[in-house]
Design a protein around this motif. Structure first.
Motif, PDB file in Angstrom:
ATOM      1  N   GLN A 134      87.633 -19.909 -31.607  1.00  0.00           N
ATOM      2  CA  GLN A 134      88.261 -18.751 -32.249  1.00  0.00           C
ATOM      3  C   GLN A 134      88.806 -19.149 -33.620  1.00  0.00           C
ATOM      4  OE1 GLN A 134      86.812 -16.537 -30.190  1.00  0.00           O
ATOM      5  NE2 GLN A 134      88.615 -15.257 -30.297  1.00  0.00           N
ATOM      6  N   ARG A 184      99.410 -21.964 -33.113  1.00  0.00           N
ATOM      7  CA  ARG A 184      98.316 -21.099 -32.641  1.00  0.00           C
ATOM      8  C   ARG A 184      97.161 -21.961 -32.129  1.00  0.00           C
ATOM      9  NH1 ARG A 184      96.195 -15.707 -33.668  1.00  0.00           N
ATOM     10  NH2 ARG A 184      98.313 -15.018 -33.405  1.00  0.00           N
ATOM     11  N   TYR A 218      98.088 -23.293 -28.762  1.00  0.00           N
ATOM     12  CA  TYR A 218      98.032 -22.186 -27.789  1.00  0.00           C
ATOM     13  C   TYR A 218      96.585 -21.950 -27.355  1.00  0.00           C
ATOM     14  CZ  TYR A 218      98.138 -17.281 -26.167  1.00  0.00           C
ATOM     15  OH  TYR A 218      97.979 -16.125 -25.455  1.00  0.00           O
ATOM     16  N   LEU A 219      95.665 -21.904 -28.318  1.00  0.00           N
ATOM     17  CA  LEU A 219      94.256 -21.648 -28.007  1.00  0.00           C
ATOM     18  C   LEU A 219      93.654 -22.778 -27.167  1.00  0.00           C
ATOM     19  CD1 LEU A 219      93.128 -20.147 -31.427  1.00  0.00           C
ATOM     20  CD2 LEU A 219      93.011 -18.988 -29.219  1.00  0.00           C
ATOM     21  N   GLN A 221      94.683 -22.422 -23.680  1.00  0.00           N
ATOM     22  CA  GLN A 221      94.020 -21.303 -22.995  1.00  0.00           C
ATOM     23  C   GLN A 221      92.561 -21.622 -22.646  1.00  0.00           C
ATOM     24  OE1 GLN A 221      95.608 -18.545 -21.972  1.00  0.00           O
ATOM     25  NE2 GLN A 221      97.432 -19.497 -22.834  1.00  0.00           N
ATOM     26  N   GLN A 259      90.201 -22.924 -24.898  1.00  0.00           N
ATOM     27  CA  GLN A 259      89.264 -22.959 -26.019  1.00  0.00           C
ATOM     28  C   GLN A 259      88.741 -24.386 -26.183  1.00  0.00           C
ATOM     29  OE1 GLN A 259      89.741 -20.691 -29.774  1.00  0.00           O
ATOM     30  NE2 GLN A 259      90.116 -22.676 -30.694  1.00  0.00           N
ATOM     31  N   SER A 310      89.193  -9.985 -32.273  1.00  0.00           N
ATOM     32  CA  SER A 310      90.264  -9.386 -31.483  1.00  0.00           C
ATOM     33  C   SER A 310      90.338  -7.892 -31.795  1.00  0.00           C
ATOM     34  CB  SER A 310      91.576 -10.062 -31.824  1.00  0.00           C
ATOM     35  OG  SER A 310      91.459 -11.453 -31.551  1.00  0.00           O
ATOM     36  N   ASP A 323      98.825 -12.762 -30.433  1.00  0.00           N
ATOM     37  CA  ASP A 323      98.493 -13.694 -29.346  1.00  0.00           C
ATOM     38  C   ASP A 323      97.728 -13.005 -28.219  1.00  0.00           C
ATOM     39  OD1 ASP A 323      99.512 -15.927 -30.526  1.00  0.00           O
ATOM     40  OD2 ASP A 323     101.296 -16.098 -29.256  1.00  0.00           O
ATOM     41  N   GLU A 324      98.164 -11.808 -27.846  1.00  0.00           N
ATOM     42  CA  GLU A 324      97.555 -11.112 -26.714  1.00  0.00           C
ATOM     43  C   GLU A 324      96.099 -10.733 -27.014  1.00  0.00           C
ATOM     44  OE1 GLU A 324      98.258  -7.072 -26.219  1.00  0.00           O
ATOM     45  OE2 GLU A 324      97.921  -7.067 -24.064  1.00  0.00           O
ATOM     46  N   MET A 361      93.825 -13.678 -26.955  1.00  0.00           N
ATOM     47  CA  MET A 361      93.575 -14.155 -25.594  1.00  0.00           C
ATOM     48  C   MET A 361      92.481 -13.310 -24.940  1.00  0.00           C
ATOM     49  SD  MET A 361      94.787 -14.144 -22.076  1.00  0.00           S
ATOM     50  CE  MET A 361      96.086 -12.958 -22.131  1.00  0.00           C
ATOM     51  N   ARG A 390      88.967 -14.512 -23.480  1.00  0.00           N
ATOM     52  CA  ARG A 390      88.606 -14.191 -22.085  1.00  0.00           C
ATOM     53  C   ARG A 390      87.245 -13.481 -22.024  1.00  0.00           C
ATOM     54  NH1 ARG A 390      91.766 -17.545 -21.052  1.00  0.00           N
ATOM     55  NH2 ARG A 390      93.845 -17.297 -20.166  1.00  0.00           N
TER      56      ARG A 390
END
Lengths: 131, 556
Positions: free
Chosen positions: B87, B100, B103-104, B107, B109, B367, B377-378, B381, B385
């Protein structure tokens, strides 16, 4: 028939290189009977205002997708006013969040056209505003 | 591909069927007078072996991992490893982007992709007059190695692969990345990633050019040469159709103009004395995945076949890895709507699926809120997904090229190859991609205008924009980069500059000037300079001074 043709400057302020929208709008205004000058990329507010004065335009249309609209749109309006061209209609477009629009209008930008605006709406708006 | 007696039978049957079709159409007229893809290929009601009668399986398709790679670049593709889920991210300060990134990675990535702000992309430091209002807006602001160190804090650069969307100053950012990895304790040879480094498309449509074409092409060849010796796993360029498509090109124009750019880079590198098989295997590509699902699948397949032929037949490459077109894909930003933004999740999912069915090596899914602002962020994600659903839940990765052999897909792949070659021949006749910049700009603009007119007159349906509209509340929770980011960045830069040994900075800049004025490779002097915190703006300032700046021709 002898009505003066509306003159528009389509401008890309700042460093943003996305000019698809600016060029499509420019073409639509031209097809709508207006005289259109496109500045090309990377224009400072000073360059835009000087082009607007030199081309003696009725409208300045600016497009920004980088998020710098809050800084650059008002600078153009202020400079136009300083140079005695405060009557030029200033409009803008691009990726501009709705919550930023009141401040831009407050600063003197007459209208913001967001993503999805039909070309005809922009043409009609300008024609109505100037008549 | 089929025996003549089989084809005769099908043809006879199809003739009878055509009468039936005509009778049906009288009772049930078709929804529109003509069906066609935007690239200008008419779509028939149905496709049969007759549409592939003059084709040869071995020559046109072959097996995955074999020339001409129509079916994919690897024999087992996603049965071995899924594509890299990557991403594109970056905004504000290096600290925020570092968060960020982490975070990725948490998750799931599997690679990083870094967005830089516009001043960085155009080689200006944050304290430059033209950086006003732009700092940290569309990506992270990087002025010096100090910012790069913060950006990758606690991210081991020898273990992740990083793609950097940087073009005109790609050599300088690559130098910073190398210096940063070495400071973390990794060897140069251990790092892995991509720099976009595709300046021709910046002239055509993306706009972050600095130097005129000639020195730009030299810098690109310098990077090819340096990387082939020092960082062999690095993808030295990502020849990009993505932005060409976003600017309005059709699918056929996207692959044609991209491959024409590719030809120009290969030509320049060969002219600078490099062997095509030295740098050929490290060339990579970047395409768009747009809304016309089947056209996109065919497009990726056609691009692979055309490039394989170009590298083998036109440039005489001998290493099979030079023939393969490996590519990253991003879903079409331009297809996202500000209206009913959640619908963008569906658009993006179908686009992403077309990239996977087309055999992409890595993927960015947009996104849903990106027609409004940078993603939150949402939304990021959910975009990630979406890729995970395609990769793990719906079974499309259990075999290679599942749509291969579809009469329509093969026929459209052939048609797009033909259209692509027509454009490449036209560009060759104009003297190559660099000479054909304005031609390509005109073609792209015309397509963009036609596309918008088709939406305005409802020939093209866009849900929420010209059909199925509804009243909506203004969106909430959009990500915003405030102006204090810029102020802090300028402050940080001021401190950095004050703390350096000025005489050393001057001598490093002098070394860059001398290298630029000679035929030396510039990458080693960039590395020496960035290690001493010479800034991006200072280095690009010298290059601007030596080579001058590119002046855009205004075409519309």
């Amino acid at each position: 028939m002898s009505e003066k043709r509306i003159r528009v400057l389509v401008a890309k302020p700042g460093l943003d290189g996305h000019d698809r929208g600016a060029k499509v709008i420019a073409q639509a205004l031209r097809d709508g009977g207006m005289e259109v000058v496109y500045t090309g990329l990377r224009q400072t507010p000073e360059q835009i205002v000087s082009a607007a004065l030199q081309e003696d335009v009725d409208v300045v249309g600016m497009s920004i997708l980088s998020g710098a609209h809050g800084t650059l749109f008002p600078e153009v309006v202020n400079l136009l006013r300083e140079k005695g061209a405060g009557d030029v209609l200033v409009v803008g477009g691009g990726i501009i969040p709705e919550e930023d629009i009141p401040a831009l209008k407050e600063a003197g930008v007459a209208e913001i056209f967001g993503p999805g605006t039909p070309l005809a709406n922009v043409v009609t708006y300008i024609k109505e505003k100037l008549n | 591909m089929f025996k003549q007696d089989q084809l005769d039978k099908i043809a006879a049957n199809k003739e009878k069927w055509a009468a039936k079709l005509e009778a049906t159409m009288k009772k049930r007229p078709e929804r529109q007078p003509e069906f066609a893809v935007d690239s200008g290929v008419t779509i028939n009601t149905v496709y049969t072996p007759l549409d592939l009668a003059d084709r040869d399986y071995e020559q046109d398709l072959g097996l995955p991992g074999e020339y001409p790679f129509t079916r994919g670049v690897q024999p087992n593709l996603y049965r071995g490893r899924l594509w890299t889920m990557r991403q594109y991210a970056g905004f504000g300060s290096a600290e925020e982007t570092n968060q960020r990134f982490r975070y990725l990675l948490e998750q799931g990535q599997t690679g990083l992709s870094c967005a830089f702000d516009l001043p960085t992309q155009i080689g200006y430091d944050s304290d430059h007059q033209l950086a006003r209002g732009e700092i940290g807006k569309v990506g992270v602001a990087i002025d010096s190695l100090a910012d790069m160190e913060t950006l990758f804090d606690q991210i081991p650069l020898g273990k992740v692969s990083t793609s950097m969307t940087i073009n005109a100053p790609a050599g300088v950012l690559l130098a910073m990345y190398i210096a940063c990895a070495e400071k973390q304790g990794f060897k140069k040879s251990e790092i892995n990633g991509t720099i976009q480094n595709d300046v021709i498309k910046e002239y055509i449509c993306r706009g972050t050019y600095i130097l005129p074409p000639e020195p730009s092409m030299r810098l690109i060849s310098n990077i090819f040469e340096y990387c082939s010796k020092e960082i062999p796993q690095w993808n030295t360029i990502s020849i990009s159709g993505y932005h060409i498509r976003e600017a309005g090109a059709t699918a056929a124009q996207e692959i044609a103009f991209t491959l024409a750019d590719g030809i120009a880079y290969v030509d320049a590198a060969i002219k600078s004395g490099l062997d095509v098989d030295n740098f050929g295997p490290r060339l990579s590509f970047f395409f768009n995945a747009h809304l016309n699902f089947l056209e996109e699948v065919a497009k990726f397949r056609a691009a692979r076949r055309v490039w394989a032929k170009i590298m083998r037949e036109r440039f005489g490459a001998k290493n099979p890895r030079s023939w393969t077109l490996r590519f990253h894909t991003q879903t079409a930003g331009v297809s996202l709507t500000a209206q009913q933004p959640m619908v963008n999740i569906m658009r993006t999912a179908f686009e992403a699926l077309s990239a996977v069915l087309g055999g992409t090596q890595s993927l960015h899914t947009n996104s849903y809120d990106e027609a409004l602002a940078l993603p939150c962020d949402e939304s990021v994600m959910i975009a990630l997904r979406t890729q995970q659903v395609i990769g793990y839940e719906i079974g499309v990765c259990d075999l290679v090229d599942p749509l291969g052999g579809s009469y329509y897909i093969e026929s459209l792949t052939n048609a797009l190859e033909e259209k692509c070659m027509d454009y490449i021949n036209k560009i060759d006749a104009l003297g190559g991609a660099v000479k054909a910049i304005e031609y390509m700009q005109k073609e792209i603009h015309n397509s963009a205008y036609q596309y918008q007119l088709a939406i305005d007159n409802k020939k093209k349906t866009v849900i929420g924009v010209n059909s199925f509209q509804m009243e909506e509340k203004p969106p909430e929770g959009l990500l915003k980069v405030d102006l204090s980011v810029g102020e802090r960045q300028v402050e940080k830069l001021k401190k950095l500059k004050a703390g350096r040994d000025q005489a050393k900075v001057e001598s490093l800049l002098k070394a860059i000037r001398e290298a630029a004025e000679s035929d030396a490779n510039l990458i080693p002097v960039f590395i020496d300079a960035v290690k001493e915190y010479v800034t991006l703006g200072e280095i690009c300032g010298v290059l601007r001074d030596v080579f001058g700046e590119y002046k855009q021709q205004i075409v519309f």
